[in-house]
Every structure is written in structure tokens, then in C-alpha cells.
Scaffold this active site. Structure first.
Site, PDB file in Angstrom:
ATOM      1  N   HIS A 126      -0.546   5.375  -2.368  1.00 28.76           N
ATOM      2  CA  HIS A 126      -1.213   5.004  -1.109  1.00 28.76           C
ATOM      3  C   HIS A 126      -0.323   5.506   0.031  1.00 28.76           C
ATOM      4  O   HIS A 126       0.899   5.580  -0.120  1.00 28.76           O
ATOM      5  CB  HIS A 126      -1.308   3.474  -1.092  1.00 28.76           C
ATOM      6  CG  HIS A 126      -2.079   2.889   0.045  1.00 28.76           C
ATOM      7  ND1 HIS A 126      -1.558   2.748   1.299  1.00 28.76           N
ATOM      8  CD2 HIS A 126      -3.332   2.373   0.102  1.00 28.76           C
ATOM      9  CE1 HIS A 126      -2.459   2.170   2.087  1.00 28.76           C
ATOM     10  NE2 HIS A 126      -3.548   1.940   1.386  1.00 28.76           N
ATOM     11  N   ASP A 203       5.078  -0.793  -6.237  1.00 29.11           N
ATOM     12  CA  ASP A 203       4.011  -1.201  -5.322  1.00 29.11           C
ATOM     13  C   ASP A 203       2.980  -1.960  -6.157  1.00 29.11           C
ATOM     14  O   ASP A 203       2.237  -1.360  -6.939  1.00 29.11           O
ATOM     15  CB  ASP A 203       3.405   0.051  -4.668  1.00 29.11           C
ATOM     16  CG  ASP A 203       2.246  -0.304  -3.742  1.00 29.11           C
ATOM     17  OD1 ASP A 203       1.828  -1.480  -3.731  1.00 29.11           O
ATOM     18  OD2 ASP A 203       1.758   0.602  -3.056  1.00 29.11           O
ATOM     19  N   GLN A 206      -2.045  -3.505  -5.710  1.00 27.66           N
ATOM     20  CA  GLN A 206      -3.276  -3.561  -6.519  1.00 27.66           C
ATOM     21  C   GLN A 206      -3.064  -4.238  -7.862  1.00 27.66           C
ATOM     22  O   GLN A 206      -3.992  -4.828  -8.409  1.00 27.66           O
ATOM     23  CB  GLN A 206      -3.819  -2.141  -6.762  1.00 27.66           C
ATOM     24  CG  GLN A 206      -4.309  -1.432  -5.523  1.00 27.66           C
ATOM     25  CD  GLN A 206      -5.534  -2.088  -4.882  1.00 27.66           C
ATOM     26  OE1 GLN A 206      -6.272  -2.837  -5.519  1.00 27.66           O
ATOM     27  NE2 GLN A 206      -5.738  -1.823  -3.607  1.00 27.66           N
ATOM     28  N   LYS A 229      -4.994  -9.204  -0.844  1.00 31.72           N
ATOM     29  CA  LYS A 229      -5.578  -8.559  -2.025  1.00 31.72           C
ATOM     30  C   LYS A 229      -5.537  -9.495  -3.231  1.00 31.72           C
ATOM     31  O   LYS A 229      -6.051  -9.172  -4.291  1.00 31.72           O
ATOM     32  CB  LYS A 229      -4.843  -7.262  -2.330  1.00 31.72           C
ATOM     33  CG  LYS A 229      -5.067  -6.198  -1.244  1.00 31.72           C
ATOM     34  CD  LYS A 229      -4.617  -4.852  -1.700  1.00 31.72           C
ATOM     35  CE  LYS A 229      -4.450  -3.875  -0.557  1.00 31.72           C
ATOM     36  NZ  LYS A 229      -5.726  -3.323  -0.080  1.00 31.72           N
ATOM     37  N   CYS A 367      -6.860   5.986   1.845  1.00 31.76           N
ATOM     38  CA  CYS A 367      -5.429   6.132   2.205  1.00 31.76           C
ATOM     39  C   CYS A 367      -4.658   6.873   1.110  1.00 31.76           C
ATOM     40  O   CYS A 367      -3.494   6.570   0.836  1.00 31.76           O
ATOM     41  CB  CYS A 367      -4.778   4.780   2.479  1.00 31.76           C
ATOM     42  SG  CYS A 367      -5.427   3.981   3.931  1.00 31.76           S
TER      43      CYS A 367
HETATM   44  N1  PLP Z   1      -0.344   0.021  -1.743  1.00 35.25           N
HETATM   45  C1  PLP Z   1      -1.532   0.074  -2.355  1.00 35.25           C
HETATM   46  C2  PLP Z   1      -1.637   0.600  -3.751  1.00 35.25           C
HETATM   47  C3  PLP Z   1      -2.673  -0.346  -1.669  1.00 35.25           C
HETATM   48  O1  PLP Z   1      -3.866  -0.287  -2.266  1.00 35.25           O
HETATM   49  C4  PLP Z   1      -2.535  -0.824  -0.342  1.00 35.25           C
HETATM   50  C5  PLP Z   1      -3.734  -1.222   0.419  1.00 35.25           C
HETATM   51  O2  PLP Z   1      -4.826  -0.805   0.153  1.00 35.25           O
HETATM   52  C6  PLP Z   1      -1.257  -0.885   0.210  1.00 35.25           C
HETATM   53  C7  PLP Z   1      -0.187  -0.454  -0.510  1.00 35.25           C
HETATM   54  C8  PLP Z   1      -1.055  -1.407   1.594  1.00 35.25           C
HETATM   55  O3  PLP Z   1      -1.424  -2.737   1.656  1.00 35.25           O
HETATM   56  P1  PLP Z   1      -1.548  -3.482   3.076  1.00 35.25           P
HETATM   57  O4  PLP Z   1      -2.458  -2.642   3.922  1.00 35.25           O
HETATM   58  O5  PLP Z   1      -2.141  -4.810   2.717  1.00 35.25           O
HETATM   59  O6  PLP Z   1      -0.175  -3.591   3.625  1.00 35.25           O
END
Ligand code: PLP
Length: 411
Positions: A126, A203, A206, A229, A367
Site C-alpha cells: 500500500h 503491515d 489488512q 479496519k 493506493c
Molecule cells: N496498509 C494497508 C495494507 C492498507 O490496506 C491500508 C489502508 O487501506 C493502510 C496500510 C493504511 O491504513 P490507514 O489509512 O488506516 O492508516
């Protein structure tokens, strides 16, 4: 505490937003990778805090302040236990996964990344797990190395092994891709990196909502997640970090609450976890995130995962039967996310038509622009399932997709 039996119809009653019509059709909410819906217990926790306990934390001696403090720290303890951390000192509240990654990029980067060093990420990250490292590499004249993925959307571990070197100072990998659904072999990535004493950031934005995670067994050095999430509020998330790293890292933001002594000449910082929590935190949201974890703890996590996996396989099978539909991301190990494209129909048109049928999905680059380039598509449509989704919602999705296809193919 004894666990409740998972029955999807019962679970759905706990999520009031699910019970509504959209354009006269029952809502089928299949955009859970973007954000999840909130159970009543989370909504109640927010209301209860502002209705009964609202006060700032860490500063007051009055009753409300003490109550706010206790509830805020209880939420930290719930996160610690949910992910199997050793101590609450290892849990830093942040606004979400993005802020947690930025915290590490600035703070770990400041202390441990130097000219000529390398940071490894994967091709399926992401933007939140790309851009902070790109900026850090620019600041420090370091190099960002990208581990490739194959056509199914699986990490190339053989190349990863070769990329690890004496120059590698950090590996940052998603445990589950928000676009492809791929579940990466995090244990192997960590074990291989640790053989060379390289720390690993996972990370889990998800993965945490879909997989039971134990950071102690996983042995990751950092792990980031977003509350929204995992059925909690927006604006709250956390960073887990091994104490040895967090202690060696300088503060990220500075101001109130993170100091022990301030003069105009110099400042001493306070201990963990507060060293990394400058200013007034999102108190109600942290408490409500704790409530979301309480909710998940009512069930055997495996039962929730099995239901999500059954929905995934059911949906994929039905989608494969639609001529002209291509699933993007066919990893062997997948979470309940399906990205797809449909011949002659732009993903945004698919999402719009589905919306009129009450089906909420997402269309776009999610993203993950570099990933779109790899698969040679400008965007995908994405359906992402949670344990509160049903097989009849998948049927609703498939019927709407067939309708969208007929509309464009007959035009
Ligand atoms: N990492 C992953 C794999 C994500 O799917 C997301 C959000 O869609 C993020 C990081 C960033 O999360 P946030 O926008 O809640 O900070």
C-alpha cells in the site's frame, strides 16, 4: 471466558448499519478492506465515554480524569493481549497504520538508517508502506529495494533471499495485500531477515482483522494496524514495537505528555509508551477500539476466518463462471478480498452499477499504483468480505455483475 457460537444472522444484528436499504435494495456491504462496520458495543463505548467519563488522560486527579485514564490504559492492555505482546510499553497508540509507519520511518530512520543502507519492501505494498520509506531513503541517501511478485500475486521469496545483504537495515512487508488478498509468508520473511540480524516491520492493516496474530511467536520487530479496519473507530490505530527498538529510538512528535523534564535549554523524555504519544490522544476512539477487540474475543477467531474463507471461495467460483471477468490476484494463500476487471467495463462503472443494486464495492488503484502497473490495468473493482457477510450477499453481487456485463456488452 466461554465463547459464543458463530451464527452469521446473530452477528449481523450487532452491526446496526447493515440493516438498511440502498436504492430500495438490501445493503450488501462488500467494502471491508476500505473500512469495516462497527458493532453496537463500539458505538456504545464512544457514547458512554462522552456521556459519562469525558476528561483528558494522564493529567488530572479528579474522578472523571481517573476514569478516562483507566479506560484508556485498559484499551492498551486489550491490544497487548490481542496480539500477544509482552508488555503494554510495546503498544503505542497512533492515528492508524499510516501514522505508525511514519513513526518508524522518522524515528527508526533517524537513529538507524545511514547513507548507502537499503530498505526492502514488496511490490504489493500500500502507498502507506512505500512513500514513507521513499522519503526516508531520500533524506538519508539510502536505497529502496522492491521484492517482486509473480503473476498470481505471490511474493518471490527466492529473490527476497538474494536481496537481503549487509546493507539491508529494515524489511517492511504487508502480511495481507489490500488489493490482491495475498497472505504473505510473514514467518519466513522474518526468519530469513533475522538470520542476518535485520529487523522486520509487518503491515497488519489488512491481516489483523482476518488472521489471529501473535507477535511473540511471529517475532516481528514492528507491527502496525488501523482500528477502523478491525471494527473500531477511525482515527485510532497502533504500533507494536519490540522494547529494545522503541527504547533506542528518538521521539517522533514532541510536546506535552511525552516529557519528564522541560527547561528552555533542554528536555528529558518520559518512558515508554508515552515517549511516542505527544499531545492529547484520541481517548474515546482508543477505548472503543478496545471494545471492538472485546467483540472479536466473544468468538473463536478460527470460526470467523472459516466463514470468510467460505465466502471467498464461493464468490471466486461464481466469478470465474462469468465470461470476460478476470480475477487479479490468485495466490494460493488468500484472505477474503477479490480484485477483478470485466472486459469493456471500467471498474468505476462496475462499482456505480453495483451500488444501484445495493452492493457496495470499491473501484480504483486501492493506493497500490505500482501494482496496477504490474498487472497492466488502470484500476480494479474490489469486493472484500467480512465475517458478517452472507452467501446471499455474494449472490446479490454476482447478479449485479452479470447485469453490468449485459448492459455494456449489449450496448
Ligand atoms: N496498509 C494497508 C495494507 C492498507 O490496506 C491500508 C489502508 O487501506 C493502510 C496500510 C493504511 O491504513 P490507514 O489509512 O488506516 O492508516
Amino acid at each position: 471466558m466461554s465463547k459464543q457460537t458463530f451464527v452469521v444472522d446473530n452477528v449481523r444484528r450487532d452491526f446496526p448499519v447493515l440493516n438498511q436499504l440502498v436504492y430500495g435494495k438490501p445493503l450488501a456491504y462488500l467494502d471491508n478492506a476500505a473500512t469495516t462496520q462497527k458493532p453496537q458495543i463500539v458505538i456504545d463505548a464512544l457514547i458512554n465515554f462522552y456521556q459519562n467519563d469525558n476528561a483528558n488522560v494522564h493529567r488530572g486527579v479528579h474522578a472523571l480524569s481517573e476514569r478516562a485514564d483507566a479506560a484508556y490504559e485498559a484499551a492498551r492492555l486489550k491490544i497487548k493481549e490481542f496480539i500477544g505482546a509482552k508488555s503494554t510499553e510495546e503498544i503505542i497508540f497512533t492515528r492508524g497504520a499510516t501514522e505508525a509507519i511514519n513513526l518508524v520511518a522518522y524515528s527508526f530512520g533517524e537513529a538507524f538508517i545511514h547513507e548507502g543502507d537499503e530498505i526492502i519492501i514488496s511490490a504489493m505494498e500500500h502507498h502507506a508502506n512505500i512513500v514513507p520509506w521513499q522519503l526516508l531513503c531520500k533524506r538519508k541517501s539510502a536505497t529502496l529495494i522492491v521484492t517482486p511478485i509473480n503473476d498470481k500475486g505471490e511474493l518471490d521469496l527466492a529473490v527476497f533471499k538474494q536481496q537481503l545483504s549487509a546493507r539491508t537495515k529494515l524489511v517492511c512487508i504487508t502480511q495481507m495485500s489490500n488489493t490482491l488478498g495475498t497472505i504473505n509468508p510473514a514467518e519466513e520473511v522474518i526468519a530469513l531477515s533475522h538470520l542476518k540480524n535485520i529487523p522486520v516491520l509487518i503491515d497488519a492493516a489488512q491481516s489483523l482483522p482476518h488472521l489471529p496474530i501473535d507477535v511473540y511467536t511471529l517475532d516481528c520487530d514492528f507491527l502496525v494496524a488501523s482500528g477502523h479496519k478491525i471494527y473500531g473507530p477511525t482515527g485510532i490505530g497502533f504500533l507494536y514495537g519490540k522494547k529494545k527498538w522503541l527504547e533506542a529510538m528518538p521521539p517522533y512528535q514532541s510536546g506535552g505528555a511525552m516529557i519528564s523534564q522541560v527547561s528552555f535549554e533542554t528536555t528529558d523524555f518520559t518512558h515508554l509508551p508515552y515517549k511516542f504519544e505527544a499531545g492529547t490522544p484520541a481517548i474515546a476512539d482508543a477505548i472503543a477500539l478496545g471494545a471492538a477487540l472485546d467483540y472479536l474475543n466473544r468468538y473463536v477467531r478460527h470460526d470467523l476466518v472459516m466463514h470468510e474463507q467460505a465466502l471467498l471461495h464461493y464468490a471466486e467460483e461464481k466469478m470465474r463462471a462469468i465470461n470476460g471477468l478476470r480475477i487479479i490476484g490468485e495466490a494460493r494463500n488468500k484472505g477474503s478480498i477479490i480484485s477483478f476487471v470485466l472486459d469493456k467495463v471500467h471498474p468505476h462503472d462496475i462499482a456505480t452499477i453495483l451500488d444501484r443494486a445495493g452492493v457496495a464495492i470499491r473501484a480504483g488503484h486501492h493506493c497500490t499504483m505500482p501494482l496496477m502497473r504490474q498487472f497492466n490495468v488502470p484500476a480494479t473493482a474490489r469486493a472484500s468480505m467480512s465475517f458478517y457477510n452472507t452467501f446471499s450477499e455474494i449472490d446479490q453481487l454476482i447478479a449485479a455483475l452479470i447485469e453490468a456485463k449485459e448492459l455494456f456488452h449489449d450496448a
